[in-house]
Design a protein around this motif. Structure first.
Motif, PDB file in Angstrom:
ATOM      1  N   SER A   1       3.298  20.787  10.207  1.00  0.00           N
ATOM      2  CA  SER A   1       1.847  20.617  10.466  1.00  0.00           C
ATOM      3  C   SER A   1       1.084  21.017   9.222  1.00  0.00           C
ATOM      4  O   SER A   1       0.018  20.771   9.472  1.00  0.00           O
ATOM      5  CB  SER A   1       1.697  21.615  11.621  1.00  0.00           C
ATOM      6  OG  SER A   1       1.996  22.881  11.356  1.00  0.00           O
ATOM      7  N   LYS A   2       1.706  21.833   8.333  1.00  0.00           N
ATOM      8  CA  LYS A   2       0.981  22.330   7.018  1.00  0.00           C
ATOM      9  C   LYS A   2       1.060  21.144   6.116  1.00  0.00           C
ATOM     10  O   LYS A   2       0.280  21.023   5.222  1.00  0.00           O
ATOM     11  CB  LYS A   2       1.541  23.440   6.469  1.00  0.00           C
ATOM     12  CG  LYS A   2       1.346  24.644   7.254  1.00  0.00           C
ATOM     13  CD  LYS A   2       1.902  25.777   6.597  1.00  0.00           C
ATOM     14  CE  LYS A   2       1.526  27.325   7.385  1.00  0.00           C
ATOM     15  NZ  LYS A   2       2.328  28.382   6.827  1.00  0.00           N
TER      16      LYS A   2
ATOM     17  N   LYS B   1       4.151  10.695   5.784  1.00  0.00           N
ATOM     18  CA  LYS B   1       4.534   9.063   5.611  1.00  0.00           C
ATOM     19  C   LYS B   1       5.791   9.109   4.705  1.00  0.00           C
ATOM     20  O   LYS B   1       6.770   8.190   5.129  1.00  0.00           O
ATOM     21  CB  LYS B   1       3.496   8.390   5.436  1.00  0.00           C
ATOM     22  CG  LYS B   1       2.318   8.317   6.585  1.00  0.00           C
ATOM     23  CD  LYS B   1       1.342   7.333   6.168  1.00  0.00           C
ATOM     24  CE  LYS B   1       0.524   6.991   7.290  1.00  0.00           C
ATOM     25  NZ  LYS B   1      -0.593   6.043   7.178  1.00  0.00           N
ATOM     26  N   ASP B   2       5.782   9.723   3.635  1.00  0.00           N
ATOM     27  CA  ASP B   2       6.649   9.486   2.640  1.00  0.00           C
ATOM     28  C   ASP B   2       8.066  10.054   3.158  1.00  0.00           C
ATOM     29  O   ASP B   2       9.056   9.548   2.880  1.00  0.00           O
ATOM     30  CB  ASP B   2       6.562  10.451   1.271  1.00  0.00           C
ATOM     31  CG  ASP B   2       5.422   9.837   0.514  1.00  0.00           C
ATOM     32  OD1 ASP B   2       4.949   8.614   0.865  1.00  0.00           O
ATOM     33  OD2 ASP B   2       4.663  10.623  -0.201  1.00  0.00           O
ATOM     34  N   MET B   3       8.161  11.260   3.970  1.00  0.00           N
ATOM     35  CA  MET B   3       9.318  11.770   4.675  1.00  0.00           C
ATOM     36  C   MET B   3       9.998  10.604   5.758  1.00  0.00           C
ATOM     37  O   MET B   3      11.096  10.455   5.742  1.00  0.00           O
ATOM     38  CB  MET B   3       9.171  13.099   5.163  1.00  0.00           C
ATOM     39  CG  MET B   3       8.991  14.283   4.214  1.00  0.00           C
ATOM     40  SD  MET B   3       8.594  15.733   4.852  1.00  0.00           S
ATOM     41  CE  MET B   3      10.317  15.974   5.820  1.00  0.00           C
ATOM     42  N   ALA B   4       9.008  10.177   6.480  1.00  0.00           N
ATOM     43  CA  ALA B   4       9.339   9.082   7.316  1.00  0.00           C
ATOM     44  C   ALA B   4       9.829   7.827   6.991  1.00  0.00           C
ATOM     45  O   ALA B   4      10.931   7.474   7.208  1.00  0.00           O
ATOM     46  CB  ALA B   4       8.180   8.625   8.285  1.00  0.00           C
ATOM     47  N   LYS B   5       9.483   7.406   5.533  1.00  0.00           N
ATOM     48  CA  LYS B   5       9.996   6.018   4.961  1.00  0.00           C
ATOM     49  C   LYS B   5      11.596   6.820   4.468  1.00  0.00           C
ATOM     50  O   LYS B   5      12.373   5.849   4.408  1.00  0.00           O
ATOM     51  CB  LYS B   5       9.200   5.908   3.719  1.00  0.00           C
ATOM     52  CG  LYS B   5       8.166   4.764   3.873  1.00  0.00           C
ATOM     53  CD  LYS B   5       7.199   4.619   2.684  1.00  0.00           C
ATOM     54  CE  LYS B   5       5.876   3.964   3.055  1.00  0.00           C
ATOM     55  NZ  LYS B   5       5.013   3.708   1.867  1.00  0.00           N
ATOM     56  N   ALA B   6      11.648   7.674   3.799  1.00  0.00           N
ATOM     57  CA  ALA B   6      12.813   8.495   3.353  1.00  0.00           C
ATOM     58  C   ALA B   6      14.054   8.200   4.556  1.00  0.00           C
ATOM     59  O   ALA B   6      15.323   8.180   4.396  1.00  0.00           O
ATOM     60  CB  ALA B   6      12.844   9.534   2.791  1.00  0.00           C
ATOM     61  N   LYS B   7      13.497   8.517   5.809  1.00  0.00           N
ATOM     62  CA  LYS B   7      14.380   8.475   6.664  1.00  0.00           C
ATOM     63  C   LYS B   7      14.562   7.313   7.638  1.00  0.00           C
ATOM     64  O   LYS B   7      15.519   7.112   8.266  1.00  0.00           O
ATOM     65  CB  LYS B   7      13.988   9.589   7.944  1.00  0.00           C
ATOM     66  CG  LYS B   7      14.184  10.993   7.585  1.00  0.00           C
ATOM     67  CD  LYS B   7      13.809  12.141   8.576  1.00  0.00           C
ATOM     68  CE  LYS B   7      13.965  13.424   8.158  1.00  0.00           C
ATOM     69  NZ  LYS B   7      13.799  14.356   9.432  1.00  0.00           N
ATOM     70  N   GLY B   8      13.862   6.362   7.063  1.00  0.00           N
ATOM     71  CA  GLY B   8      13.876   4.886   7.782  1.00  0.00           C
ATOM     72  C   GLY B   8      13.311   4.835   9.027  1.00  0.00           C
ATOM     73  O   GLY B   8      13.503   3.714   9.722  1.00  0.00           O
TER      74      GLY B   8
ATOM     75  N   GLU C   1      10.409   3.166  11.339  1.00  0.00           N
ATOM     76  CA  GLU C   1       9.348   2.131  11.054  1.00  0.00           C
ATOM     77  C   GLU C   1       8.182   2.303  11.914  1.00  0.00           C
ATOM     78  O   GLU C   1       8.044   3.111  12.764  1.00  0.00           O
ATOM     79  CB  GLU C   1      10.133   0.834  11.627  1.00  0.00           C
ATOM     80  CG  GLU C   1      11.420   0.463  10.796  1.00  0.00           C
ATOM     81  CD  GLU C   1      12.027  -0.715  11.332  1.00  0.00           C
ATOM     82  OE1 GLU C   1      11.369  -1.388  12.401  1.00  0.00           O
ATOM     83  OE2 GLU C   1      13.240  -1.148  11.021  1.00  0.00           O
ATOM     84  N   GLY C   2       7.173   1.387  11.428  1.00  0.00           N
ATOM     85  CA  GLY C   2       5.663   1.654  12.063  1.00  0.00           C
ATOM     86  C   GLY C   2       4.952   2.872  11.827  1.00  0.00           C
ATOM     87  O   GLY C   2       4.136   3.262  12.639  1.00  0.00           O
ATOM     88  N   ILE C   3       5.022   3.460  10.831  1.00  0.00           N
ATOM     89  CA  ILE C   3       4.590   4.693  10.477  1.00  0.00           C
ATOM     90  C   ILE C   3       3.032   4.454  10.046  1.00  0.00           C
ATOM     91  O   ILE C   3       2.117   5.177   9.925  1.00  0.00           O
ATOM     92  CB  ILE C   3       4.966   5.271   9.169  1.00  0.00           C
ATOM     93  CG1 ILE C   3       5.320   4.389   8.106  1.00  0.00           C
ATOM     94  CG2 ILE C   3       6.414   5.843   9.624  1.00  0.00           C
ATOM     95  CD1 ILE C   3       5.832   5.370   6.628  1.00  0.00           C
ATOM     96  N   SER C   4       2.654   3.120   9.458  1.00  0.00           N
ATOM     97  CA  SER C   4       1.297   2.889   9.001  1.00  0.00           C
ATOM     98  C   SER C   4       0.398   3.031  10.237  1.00  0.00           C
ATOM     99  O   SER C   4      -0.795   3.446   9.973  1.00  0.00           O
ATOM    100  CB  SER C   4       1.112   1.564   8.455  1.00  0.00           C
ATOM    101  OG  SER C   4       1.588   0.430   9.562  1.00  0.00           O
ATOM    102  N   SER C   5       0.584   2.793  11.447  1.00  0.00           N
ATOM    103  CA  SER C   5      -0.199   3.031  12.570  1.00  0.00           C
ATOM    104  C   SER C   5       0.016   4.651  13.241  1.00  0.00           C
ATOM    105  O   SER C   5      -1.026   4.812  13.959  1.00  0.00           O
ATOM    106  CB  SER C   5      -0.120   2.065  13.686  1.00  0.00           C
ATOM    107  OG  SER C   5       1.196   2.015  14.143  1.00  0.00           O
ATOM    108  N   MET C   6       0.792   5.217  12.780  1.00  0.00           N
ATOM    109  CA  MET C   6       0.964   6.409  13.487  1.00  0.00           C
ATOM    110  C   MET C   6      -0.150   7.623  12.883  1.00  0.00           C
ATOM    111  O   MET C   6      -0.387   7.703  11.631  1.00  0.00           O
ATOM    112  CB  MET C   6       2.361   7.120  12.939  1.00  0.00           C
ATOM    113  CG  MET C   6       3.394   6.337  13.889  1.00  0.00           C
ATOM    114  SD  MET C   6       5.112   7.243  13.375  1.00  0.00           S
ATOM    115  CE  MET C   6       6.140   6.237  14.318  1.00  0.00           C
TER     116      MET C   6
ATOM    117  N   ILE D   1       4.878  13.763  13.194  1.00  0.00           N
ATOM    118  CA  ILE D   1       5.416  14.962  13.293  1.00  0.00           C
ATOM    119  C   ILE D   1       6.530  14.976  14.497  1.00  0.00           C
ATOM    120  O   ILE D   1       7.513  15.450  14.332  1.00  0.00           O
ATOM    121  CB  ILE D   1       4.712  16.283  13.508  1.00  0.00           C
ATOM    122  CG1 ILE D   1       3.546  16.508  12.191  1.00  0.00           C
ATOM    123  CG2 ILE D   1       5.416  17.477  14.083  1.00  0.00           C
ATOM    124  CD1 ILE D   1       2.601  17.590  12.390  1.00  0.00           C
ATOM    125  N   ALA D   2       6.373  14.319  15.600  1.00  0.00           N
ATOM    126  CA  ALA D   2       6.889  14.082  16.618  1.00  0.00           C
ATOM    127  C   ALA D   2       8.425  13.222  16.211  1.00  0.00           C
ATOM    128  O   ALA D   2       9.239  13.570  16.473  1.00  0.00           O
ATOM    129  CB  ALA D   2       6.504  13.479  17.784  1.00  0.00           C
TER     130      ALA D   2
END
Length: 185
Positions: free
Chosen positions: A153-154, A161-168, A170-175, A181-182
């Protein structure tokens, strides 16, 4: 030919051509009336046809002067107007001056200003901390990644978004941040 001695000296950021016993007005100086002041930034001296030119100043040369009085110059009216707009501003200004009488022009043998020598020493001491500064900046950049696992949260949305891309994921642009975080948890 003239057989007098004159010098071009820089006083309070301005250059003046001065002779002995000449009275000049310079921008206000922090000196009491009646005191003697020395100016060591002499750019040129002519003595009986012999010209000595400094690069930029002549070492050992100085001009001595006596502070006569502190005065104000003539009033200058500043009037601004824009026609047909009803805009008129009137302002006055009186510049503060110091009246000096040149007492002596010394071509060589004057005392050299000590602050110039101190300034040369200071860059050497400042050079070492500049080399250490990038190392200090690199450490805080690594710290947020270490804290990332602890508290999502900090972190900013861009970091999430960078961490989500690294984990693969998808659909992070609209999140939104909460969705990212979820998804990362």
């Amino acid at each position: 030919q003239k057989s007098y001695m004159y010098a071009i000296v820089e006083i309070a950021g301005q250059q003046f051509k001065v002779q002995k016993d000449q009275k000049i007005f310079v921008h206000r100086l922090d000196a009491q009336e009646g005191k003697k002041v020395d100016f060591d930034k002499v750019l040129l001296i002519e003595d009986k046809g012999k010209v000595t030119l400094g690069a930029p100043a002549i070492k050992g040369a100085a001009v001595s002067a006596k502070v006569e009085e502190h005065v104000k110059g003539d009033k200058v009216i500043v009037f601004r107007k824009k026609r047909r707009k009803g805009y008129r501003k009137k302002n006055g200004h009186r510049q503060s001056f110091t009246s000096l009488t040149i007492t002596d022009i010394v071509a060589s043998g004057a005392k050299v200003a000590k602050p110039a020598a101190e300034k040369k020493e200071t860059p050497k001491t400042e050079a070492a901390p500049k080399a250490e500064a990038p190392k200090k900046e690199a450490a805080p950049k690594a710290a947020p990644k270490a804290e990332a696992g602890n508290d999502l949260s900090k972190m900013t949305v861009a970091e999430l978004k960078d961490m989500a891309k690294a984990k693969g994921i998808e659909g992070i642009s609209s999140m939104k941040k909460a969705d990212l975080i979820a998804a990362l948890s």
